[in-house]
Design an enzyme around this catalytic site. Structure first.
Site, PDB file in Angstrom:
ATOM      1  CB  THR A  97     -32.945 -61.900  11.478  1.00  0.00           C
ATOM      2  OG1 THR A  97     -32.118 -62.788  10.736  1.00  0.00           O
ATOM      3  CG2 THR A  97     -32.149 -61.295  12.603  1.00  0.00           C
ATOM      4  CE  LYS A 106     -32.117 -60.820   7.708  1.00  0.00           C
ATOM      5  NZ  LYS A 106     -33.241 -61.399   8.462  1.00  0.00           N
ATOM      6  N   GLY A 135     -22.177 -62.208  10.825  1.00  0.00           N
ATOM      7  CA  GLY A 135     -23.621 -62.187  10.658  1.00  0.00           C
ATOM      8  C   GLY A 135     -24.215 -61.139  11.578  1.00  0.00           C
ATOM      9  CB  SER A 173     -36.899 -62.475  16.628  1.00  0.00           C
ATOM     10  OG  SER A 173     -36.720 -63.068  15.353  1.00  0.00           O
TER      11      SER A 173
END
Length: 209
Positions: free
Chosen positions: A14, A48, A69, A148
């Site tokens: 994500t 998310k 988040g 990431s």
């Protein structure tokens, strides 16, 4: 051990980005929907990003909805967000204090120490990144990101912050486009939430780092 917190190469699956844009008085928290297991995409449309409406305090002028988040384990992140809501109930209208109290528990509690996630939290006054190391980080330039593709999204957002006719959401979406083009663990299935804030809603974050 906390593999997510301690090993950045493992932050896969994500990109979550928060942009606070003072010229337009807007905030945007945005994330993609990809969940990966190794090199396999498990789910393309995970949610998310959440908006929560905590109890209001009569003395906390300007307090309102809070955007959250997460990156990392979904179950762990939801456990942490539930704990954050509990802290907000104990300290209504005081997001800074609630985040500090959560970070203290996260670092010291035997159960919470095992939770593998990182959170971004924002309201109309402040935005923070929380980690299991006890960090409560406030950005110096209005940009925070985890996951990431966080480095790509952060760089893009910073480059766009001073461009004319921009809002937090425009900056966030363009930055996520760049991050998703460069990070194979981030897709373009975005979910975004936004807030407006007034100039007098600014709040210092003394005591955080």
């Amino acid at each position: 051990s906390r593999p997510f917190s301690d090993s950045p190469p493992g932050w896969r699956g994500t990109t979550i980005l928060c942009v606070r844009h003072a010229p337009s008085s807007t905030i945007c928290l945005i994330g993609d929907g990809q969940v990966s297991l190794g090199n396999t995409v498990i789910k393309p449309n995970a949610r998310k990003i959440r908006r929560i409406s905590p109890p209001k305090s009569p003395s906390a002028a300007g307090a309102g909805d809070i955007l959250t988040g997460f990156a990392g384990s979904t179950a762990d992140a939801f456990a942490l967000m539930e704990r954050l809501e509990t802290k907000l109930e104990a300290h209504p209208g005081q997001l800074t204090r609630a985040c500090v109290e959560l970070a203290k528990d996260w670092r010291s509690d035997k159960y919470l120490r095992r939770l593998d996630a990182a959170l971004l939290v924002a309201d109309g006054r402040v935005a923070f990144q929380l980690t299991g190391n006890g960090d409560v980080l406030e950005s110096h330039d209005g940009v925070l990101a985890v996951g990431s593709g966080s480095a790509f999204a952060t760089a893009a957002a910073r480059a766009l912050m001073d461009q004319p006719d921009m809002t937090a959401e425009k900056i966030a979406r363009r930055s996520m486009d760049i991050a998703s083009d460069m990070c194979v663990f981030t897709n373009k299935n975005y979910l975004a939430e936004g807030l407006d804030f007034a100039a007098d809603d600014e709040e210092g974050a003394a005591g955080t780092d």
